[in-house]
Scaffold this active site. Structure first.
Site, PDB file in Angstrom:
ATOM      1  CB  SER A   1       0.485   1.532  -8.459  1.00 54.22           C
ATOM      2  OG  SER A   1      -0.658   1.315  -7.746  1.00 54.22           O
TER       3      SER A   1
ATOM      4  CG  HIS B   1       1.192   3.226  -3.411  1.00 59.64           C
ATOM      5  ND1 HIS B   1       1.745   1.791  -3.656  1.00 59.64           N
ATOM      6  CD2 HIS B   1       0.383   3.587  -4.326  1.00 59.64           C
ATOM      7  CE1 HIS B   1       0.790   1.440  -4.696  1.00 59.64           C
ATOM      8  NE2 HIS B   1       0.152   2.549  -4.940  1.00 59.64           N
TER       9      HIS B   1
ATOM     10  CD  GLU C   1       4.011  -1.038  -3.553  1.00 61.60           C
ATOM     11  OE1 GLU C   1       3.323  -0.356  -2.855  1.00 61.60           O
ATOM     12  OE2 GLU C   1       3.438  -1.281  -4.745  1.00 61.60           O
TER      13      GLU C   1
END
Length: 348
Positions: A143, A318, A247
């Protein structure tokens, strides 16, 4: 403090940050052989750090400590992990200080981010990349930690690991995949498990070729938002001949389009050898109603013109069942088969 003093303090803080950025901004390192850290082993000491968002709940930290200890590791908690500075886990210098201290400590063998969120980019000017290059260690997270992992590759030439944070749900799959890469130094052929369950066709973990073909290159990438924000800075790694993986989560399609456009305009896809698209969780809707693009449409619009092998659906990002992807390591992708094969170990 008077209004004038407040403004003066704010101006001084901004000047200090600008000075730090100018002092530490150096050309991006380019190397065909990045530094691989020593593998983690049971009994090793690792440090939990918070490079990004504040943690309000003590249970988040406790669960993370218990999870990492369950891997057979000893855990030390960074001094500022539970600090609060607005929505950040402490001031920028303090978050960076925990990272610097962990890499400088001879006893510590790995550094794991507690969580993501936002803020790692603000700490970059205060990180001692030269010292980190001299004492390479495992750095794990995802992230917002995308920023730190790519900066470590660009500035310290260090292989980093895009995988679970300390507070992530450490499912059996996620744990096993991390251990294969970081503990065991395996070079697996990564193919999504194809479980049909009670249906005639496989519905979960499907991959889709966007541009068929095979490509080889070192792995670079992570979260789309953070990678696009990093483009054009001294902390963005060279993507020439690289396999770029991306992502995202909880973004409208038009926003994904905007960020992919930023990378395209920066030449990232044209320079790359191939592209992997991982989980784009909850990114399947967009304002605009009838006639809007699907996410797959946007992928094709940006990637098909490059003629570089690309596929979507990799188990990265995620999602609860996530793989650990080492940045800087040579890999080969088969876009039609939807596979990623590491061509060398990520640790020594």
């Amino acid at each position: 403090m008077t209004r004038r003093h407040l403004l003066a303090a704010a101006t001084a803080g901004g000047a200090a940050l600008a000075s730090a950025i100018g002092a530490r901004a150096q050309p991006v390192l380019q190397s065909a052989a990045p530094t691989r850290p020593a593998r983690l082993r049971r009994g090793d000491l690792v440090t939990l750090v918070s490079p990004a968002s504040v943690t309000y709940d003590q249970d988040t930290l406790l669960i993370a400590v218990e999870s990492v200890e369950a891997l057979g590791l000893r855990v030390r908690v960074g001094e500022h992990v539970m600090s609060r500075y607005g929505y950040l886990a402490g001031a920028d210098r303090d978050r960076a200080a925990d990272i610097n201290a962990a890499f400088a400590d001879d006893e510590v063998r790995g550094v794991i981010a507690l969580k993501g969120g936002w803020g790692a980019a603000r700490a970059l000017p205060y990180i001692d990349f030269d010292a980190i290059a001299a004492q390479p260690k495992v750095m794990l997270g995802y992230s917002d930690i995308t920023t730190l992992l790519n900066a470590l590759l660009a500035r310290s030439n260090l292989v980093g690991f895009h995988g679970p944070n300390g507070s992530s749900p450490w499912t059996e799959f996620t744990t096993r995949e991390m251990q294969r890469i970081v503990f065991d130094g395996e070079t697996p052929l990564m193919r999504n498990p194809q479980v049909r369950q009670d249906t005639l066709a496989v519905r979960e973990n499907r991959t889709y070729p966007i541009v068929p073909g095979r490509a080889r290159g070192r792995l670079v990438g992570g979260n789309l938002t953070l990678l696009s924000a990093l483009a054009g800075t001294p902390y963005f790694p060279d993507t020439t001949g690289a396999i770029v993986f991306l992502e995202e989560t909880n973004e409208y399609i038009y926003r994904c389009d905007r960020m992919l456009t930023q990378l395209a305009l920066a030449g990232v896809f044209e320079k790359a050898a191939g592209v992997i698209l991982g989980g784009f969780t909850d990114c399947d809707v967009s304002p605009g109603g009838y006639g809007r693009f699907s996410l797959h449409d946007v992928f094709e619009q940006h990637l098909v013109p490059t003629a570089k092998p690309a596929f979507s659906g990799a188990m990265i990002g995620h999602i609860s069942q996530k793989r650990t992807i080492p940045l800087g390591v040579q890999a080969e992708i088969d876009a039609e088969a939807g596979t990623i094969e590491l061509l060398e170990p990520a640790v020594i």
